[in-house]
Design a protein around this motif. Structure first.
Motif, PDB file in Angstrom:
ATOM      1  N   ALA A 232      67.112 104.677  47.501  1.00  0.00           N
ATOM      2  CA  ALA A 232      68.185 103.673  47.519  1.00  0.00           C
ATOM      3  C   ALA A 232      69.548 104.336  47.398  1.00  0.00           C
ATOM      4  O   ALA A 232      70.507 103.927  48.076  1.00  0.00           O
ATOM      5  N   LYS A 233      69.663 105.361  46.547  1.00  0.00           N
ATOM      6  CA  LYS A 233      70.940 106.055  46.339  1.00  0.00           C
ATOM      7  C   LYS A 233      71.390 106.821  47.578  1.00  0.00           C
ATOM      8  O   LYS A 233      72.569 107.163  47.706  1.00  0.00           O
ATOM      9  N   SER A 234      70.463 107.119  48.466  1.00  0.00           N
ATOM     10  CA  SER A 234      70.819 107.868  49.672  1.00  0.00           C
ATOM     11  C   SER A 234      70.820 107.001  50.923  1.00  0.00           C
ATOM     12  O   SER A 234      70.804 107.511  52.043  1.00  0.00           O
ATOM     13  N   GLY A 235      70.853 105.682  50.724  1.00  0.00           N
ATOM     14  CA  GLY A 235      71.075 104.774  51.846  1.00  0.00           C
ATOM     15  C   GLY A 235      69.846 104.271  52.567  1.00  0.00           C
ATOM     16  O   GLY A 235      69.952 103.750  53.676  1.00  0.00           O
ATOM     17  N   PHE A 236      68.669 104.379  51.959  1.00  0.00           N
ATOM     18  CA  PHE A 236      67.435 103.918  52.596  1.00  0.00           C
ATOM     19  C   PHE A 236      66.970 102.626  51.925  1.00  0.00           C
ATOM     20  O   PHE A 236      66.708 102.608  50.721  1.00  0.00           O
ATOM     21  N   SER A 237      66.838 101.577  52.707  1.00  0.00           N
ATOM     22  CA  SER A 237      66.280 100.337  52.187  1.00  0.00           C
ATOM     23  C   SER A 237      64.761 100.322  52.341  1.00  0.00           C
ATOM     24  O   SER A 237      64.068  99.546  51.683  1.00  0.00           O
ATOM     25  N   ASP A 238      64.252 101.180  53.214  1.00  0.00           N
ATOM     26  CA  ASP A 238      62.815 101.279  53.475  1.00  0.00           C
ATOM     27  C   ASP A 238      62.304 102.575  52.847  1.00  0.00           C
ATOM     28  O   ASP A 238      62.629 103.679  53.306  1.00  0.00           O
ATOM     29  N   TYR A 239      61.508 102.462  51.779  1.00  0.00           N
ATOM     30  CA  TYR A 239      61.026 103.640  51.054  1.00  0.00           C
ATOM     31  C   TYR A 239      60.130 104.518  51.929  1.00  0.00           C
ATOM     32  O   TYR A 239      60.219 105.754  51.894  1.00  0.00           O
ATOM     33  N   LYS A 240      59.272 103.907  52.740  1.00  0.00           N
ATOM     34  CA  LYS A 240      58.388 104.689  53.608  1.00  0.00           C
ATOM     35  C   LYS A 240      59.186 105.473  54.641  1.00  0.00           C
ATOM     36  O   LYS A 240      58.848 106.610  54.978  1.00  0.00           O
ATOM     37  N   LEU A 241      60.273 104.869  55.139  1.00  0.00           N
ATOM     38  CA  LEU A 241      61.140 105.575  56.088  1.00  0.00           C
ATOM     39  C   LEU A 241      61.809 106.770  55.415  1.00  0.00           C
ATOM     40  O   LEU A 241      61.955 107.834  56.024  1.00  0.00           O
ATOM     41  N   PHE A 242      62.200 106.600  54.150  1.00  0.00           N
ATOM     42  CA  PHE A 242      62.776 107.696  53.373  1.00  0.00           C
ATOM     43  C   PHE A 242      61.797 108.873  53.281  1.00  0.00           C
ATOM     44  O   PHE A 242      62.177 110.029  53.506  1.00  0.00           O
ATOM     45  N   LEU A 243      60.545 108.596  52.938  1.00  0.00           N
ATOM     46  CA  LEU A 243      59.539 109.652  52.825  1.00  0.00           C
ATOM     47  C   LEU A 243      59.322 110.350  54.166  1.00  0.00           C
ATOM     48  O   LEU A 243      59.227 111.584  54.231  1.00  0.00           O
TER      49      LEU A 243
END
Length: 269
Positions: A232-243
């Protein structure tokens, strides 16, 4: 192991011949409650690289204000100490070394904190595991080279490209596209990309990804936030997309990256 006769002299001669810095000791400091830097005078050069909090240090009659991202070089043989107590948490890497030639700057702000923080962490990790002085000296050389490179770039790089890079950096905690950046500065995407490539060697999309990844890795190394919070702190609302994004760019998971350098000497007061 105990140095053999002539071993230390041989090492010093080699370092002097190659102009390598000689690592002495280092650590990572975190304050507890109210804190002020103690007054001291060392026979070594010292770097302070701040990761949290703001405080003041006086050296040789001049006061310097340090904040996250600040690098300060303290000269050997000069007395330095805190100016006033600070109540907020303060954290910084501190590194002592000896050299035939020391640094020419006093204080400046890092343009890109991640490579420096990673180099500090590697230095503490490998010295903490007992690797030899040749490894410590080599890692210190890399760290000083990275800091020196950023200092030179901060003084010499193209002003327009520097402004664009800085804007990307401070906005890397939210979703950014090439169109967003170009529109902000009134350029076309193609022109912005060519401008950055001429200065940084990377196109616009690569620069955006570089700063985004540096922010994520900085949060992984220097905070205890959960992966969901870091996403969230790095601009991702989708956790799976972040990973998926992290693994694509780094080749490992965020958890694997965070646990890579674990042997860190810490101190507090």
């Amino acid at each position: 192991s105990t140095p053999q006769p002539g071993e230390k002299e041989q090492k010093s001669d080699m370092n002097e011949k190659n102009h390598y810095p000689e690592y002495v000791y280092a650590g990572y400091f975190t304050s507890r409650g109210e804190w002020i830097h103690p007054v001291s005078c060392n026979d070594t050069g010292q770097l302070i690289i701040v990761t949290a909090g703001e405080f003041e240090i006086e050296e040789d009659g001049t006061t310097y204000t340090l904040e996250p991202g600040s690098v300060m070089f303290l000269d050997p043989g000069k007395t330095h100490g805190g100016v006033r107590p600070t109540g907020e948490r303060v954290s910084f890497y501190w590194i002592h070394w000896r050299s035939k030639e020391y640094l020419t700057y006093k204080v400046f702000m890092l343009r890109d904190r991640y490579p420096v923080l990673l180099a500090c962490r590697q230095l503490l990790h490998y010295t903490g595991r007992g690797f030899g002085s040749d490894v410590a000296d080599a890692l210190l050389t890399v760290l000083l080279a990275e800091i020196g490179s950023q200092y030179s770039e901060s003084a010499d790089e193209d002003a327009s490209a520097a402004k664009i890079c800085e804007w990307i950096r401070i906005n890397s905690d939210r979703p950014l596209t090439a169109a967003d950046v170009s529109e902000r500065f009134g350029y076309s995407v193609d022109y912005t990309s060519r401008l950055l490539r001429a200065t940084t060697g990377m196109g616009l999309k690569a620069v955006i990804s570089e700063y985004k990844m540096n922010l994520i890795k900085q949060l992984l190394l220097e905070s205890e936030r959960s992966l969901q919070e870091i996403a969230a702190k790095s601009g991702f609302s989708d956790y799976k997309l972040f990973l998926k994004y992290f693994r694509y760019h780094e080749g490992v998971t965020p958890s694997e990256f965070r646990s890579a350098y674990y042997k860190i000497h810490t101190n507090n007061h």
